[in-house]
Design a protein around this motif. Structure first.
Motif, mmCIF file in Angstrom:
data_model
loop_
_atom_site.group_PDB
_atom_site.id
_atom_site.type_symbol
_atom_site.label_atom_id
_atom_site.label_comp_id
_atom_site.label_asym_id
_atom_site.label_seq_id
_atom_site.Cartn_x
_atom_site.Cartn_y
_atom_site.Cartn_z
ATOM 1 N N MET A 16 39.887 -24.267 -3.517
ATOM 2 C CA MET A 16 40.660 -23.424 -2.587
ATOM 3 C C MET A 16 39.873 -22.148 -2.280
ATOM 4 O O MET A 16 39.341 -21.493 -3.157
ATOM 5 N N HIS A 17 39.809 -21.822 -1.022
ATOM 6 C CA HIS A 17 39.138 -20.635 -0.503
ATOM 7 C C HIS A 17 39.554 -19.350 -1.258
ATOM 8 O O HIS A 17 38.706 -18.603 -1.732
ATOM 9 N N GLU A 18 40.850 -19.119 -1.363
ATOM 10 C CA GLU A 18 41.363 -17.897 -1.969
ATOM 11 C C GLU A 18 40.968 -17.777 -3.441
ATOM 12 O O GLU A 18 40.732 -16.673 -3.929
ATOM 13 N N THR A 19 40.908 -18.920 -4.123
ATOM 14 C CA THR A 19 40.536 -18.913 -5.536
ATOM 15 C C THR A 19 39.129 -18.368 -5.730
ATOM 16 O O THR A 19 38.892 -17.520 -6.591
ATOM 17 N N SER A 20 38.193 -18.833 -4.898
ATOM 18 C CA SER A 20 36.821 -18.367 -5.060
ATOM 19 C C SER A 20 36.691 -16.907 -4.651
ATOM 20 O O SER A 20 35.907 -16.160 -5.232
ATOM 21 N N ILE A 21 37.461 -16.473 -3.669
ATOM 22 C CA ILE A 21 37.435 -15.062 -3.268
ATOM 23 C C ILE A 21 37.917 -14.182 -4.422
ATOM 24 O O ILE A 21 37.275 -13.196 -4.785
ATOM 25 N N ALA A 22 39.055 -14.567 -5.020
ATOM 26 C CA ALA A 22 39.617 -13.782 -6.117
ATOM 27 C C ALA A 22 38.657 -13.752 -7.301
ATOM 28 O O ALA A 22 38.418 -12.689 -7.886
ATOM 29 N N GLN A 23 38.088 -14.906 -7.622
ATOM 30 C CA GLN A 23 37.167 -14.976 -8.752
ATOM 31 C C GLN A 23 35.955 -14.093 -8.513
ATOM 32 O O GLN A 23 35.519 -13.364 -9.394
ATOM 33 N N ARG A 24 35.447 -14.148 -7.295
ATOM 34 C CA ARG A 24 34.261 -13.372 -6.981
ATOM 35 C C ARG A 24 34.563 -11.868 -7.033
ATOM 36 O O ARG A 24 33.748 -11.090 -7.520
ATOM 37 N N MET A 25 35.723 -11.487 -6.508
ATOM 38 C CA MET A 25 36.073 -10.065 -6.529
ATOM 39 C C MET A 25 36.281 -9.562 -7.955
ATOM 40 O O MET A 25 35.908 -8.442 -8.280
ATOM 41 N N VAL A 26 36.868 -10.402 -8.791
ATOM 42 C CA VAL A 26 37.048 -10.022 -10.198
ATOM 43 C C VAL A 26 35.679 -9.881 -10.873
ATOM 44 O O VAL A 26 35.438 -8.947 -11.632
ATOM 45 N N GLU A 27 34.755 -10.782 -10.539
ATOM 46 C CA GLU A 27 33.397 -10.684 -11.082
ATOM 47 C C GLU A 27 32.722 -9.388 -10.653
ATOM 48 O O GLU A 27 32.058 -8.722 -11.452
ATOM 49 N N VAL A 28 32.897 -9.040 -9.386
ATOM 50 C CA VAL A 28 32.327 -7.789 -8.864
ATOM 51 C C VAL A 28 32.906 -6.605 -9.635
ATOM 52 O O VAL A 28 32.190 -5.688 -10.034
ATOM 53 N N ALA A 29 34.215 -6.646 -9.883
ATOM 54 C CA ALA A 29 34.893 -5.556 -10.606
ATOM 55 C C ALA A 29 34.393 -5.458 -12.043
ATOM 56 O O ALA A 29 34.122 -4.365 -12.550
ATOM 57 N N LEU A 30 34.247 -6.603 -12.700
ATOM 58 C CA LEU A 30 33.775 -6.613 -14.086
ATOM 59 C C LEU A 30 32.346 -6.107 -14.171
ATOM 60 O O LEU A 30 31.977 -5.379 -15.090
ATOM 61 N N ASP A 31 31.556 -6.485 -13.176
ATOM 62 C CA ASP A 31 30.178 -6.061 -13.099
ATOM 63 C C ASP A 31 30.098 -4.547 -12.913
ATOM 64 O O ASP A 31 29.299 -3.862 -13.556
ATOM 65 N N ALA A 32 30.960 -4.028 -12.045
ATOM 66 C CA ALA A 32 30.997 -2.587 -11.800
ATOM 67 C C ALA A 32 31.423 -1.844 -13.069
ATOM 68 O O ALA A 32 30.895 -0.776 -13.386
ATOM 69 N N ALA A 33 32.382 -2.404 -13.789
ATOM 70 C CA ALA A 33 32.851 -1.795 -15.036
ATOM 71 C C ALA A 33 31.725 -1.739 -16.061
ATOM 72 O O ALA A 33 31.521 -0.735 -16.741
ATOM 73 N N GLU A 34 30.977 -2.839 -16.119
ATOM 74 C CA GLU A 34 29.836 -2.941 -17.027
ATOM 75 C C GLU A 34 28.814 -1.841 -16.754
ATOM 76 O O GLU A 34 28.322 -1.176 -17.654
ATOM 77 N N LYS A 35 28.533 -1.651 -15.478
ATOM 78 C CA LYS A 35 27.527 -0.664 -15.073
ATOM 79 C C LYS A 35 28.030 0.767 -15.210
ATOM 80 O O LYS A 35 27.267 1.706 -15.097
ATOM 81 N N ASN A 36 29.337 0.912 -15.388
ATOM 82 C CA ASN A 36 29.911 2.250 -15.509
ATOM 83 C C ASN A 36 30.421 2.519 -16.911
ATOM 84 O O ASN A 36 31.481 3.093 -17.101
ATOM 85 N N GLY A 37 29.697 2.075 -17.885
ATOM 86 C CA GLY A 37 30.012 2.394 -19.254
ATOM 87 C C GLY A 37 30.751 1.312 -20.016
ATOM 88 O O GLY A 37 31.108 1.484 -21.169
ATOM 89 N N GLY A 38 30.978 0.183 -19.361
ATOM 90 C CA GLY A 38 31.581 -0.954 -20.043
ATOM 91 C C GLY A 38 33.065 -0.847 -20.311
ATOM 92 O O GLY A 38 33.607 -1.564 -21.138
ATOM 93 N N GLY A 39 33.747 0.051 -19.600
ATOM 94 C CA GLY A 39 35.194 0.169 -19.765
ATOM 95 C C GLY A 39 35.922 -1.026 -19.167
ATOM 96 O O GLY A 39 35.335 -1.845 -18.473
#
Ligand SMILES: [Zn+2]
Length: 125
Positions: free
Chosen positions: A1-24
């Motif tokens: 499903m299109h929406e599933t991959s969008i949500a997964q990708r956005m969550v990955e982007v968010a986790l990646d950003a968190a990682e780069k900002n001190g791992g919170g």
């Protein structure tokens, strides 16, 4: 499903950003969803519910700002909402330039160290 991959990708982007900002932990993810983006709001909400179930993204809040469609008529230049192929209320013709409504992007990602990271993914349809 299109929406599933969008949500997964956005969550990955968010986790990646968190990682780069001190791992919170990611507290919140805010995004914009246009009416003409081709993504179903309810389906996307459900997809995020699933995508944030993993331990890394647990309790991450997802806020989706819906952007209504805005079109400029090709024939008379009138601006209107609604779907692309709806008739223009002022001249009756269909079609127009899409001024707003195609948005599908991350506005901000909040990480729990008190700071917010900003990222954007443009043109993801
Ligand atoms: Zn018109």
């Amino acid at each position: 499903m299109h929406e599933t991959s969008i949500a997964q990708r956005m969550v990955e982007v968010a986790l990646d950003a968190a990682e780069k900002n001190g791992g919170g932990r990611v507290l919140a993810l805010r995004l914009q969803l246009g009416e003409l983006s081709g993504v179903e709001f309810d389906t996307l909400v459900f997809a995020f519910d699933v995508a944030t179930r993993g331990p890394a993204a647990e309790k991450c809040r997802v806020e989706i700002e819906r952007v209504p469609a805005r079109l400029r008529c090709w024939t008379c230049g009138n601006e209107r909402g609604g779907a692309l192929y709806d008739a223009c209320p002022s001249c009756g013709s269909a079609g127009g330039d899409i001024l707003a409504g195609r948005e599908l992007r991350i506005l901000s990602i909040d990480v729990d160290d008190g700071s917010a990271a900003h990222a954007s993914t443009a043109g993801e349809t």
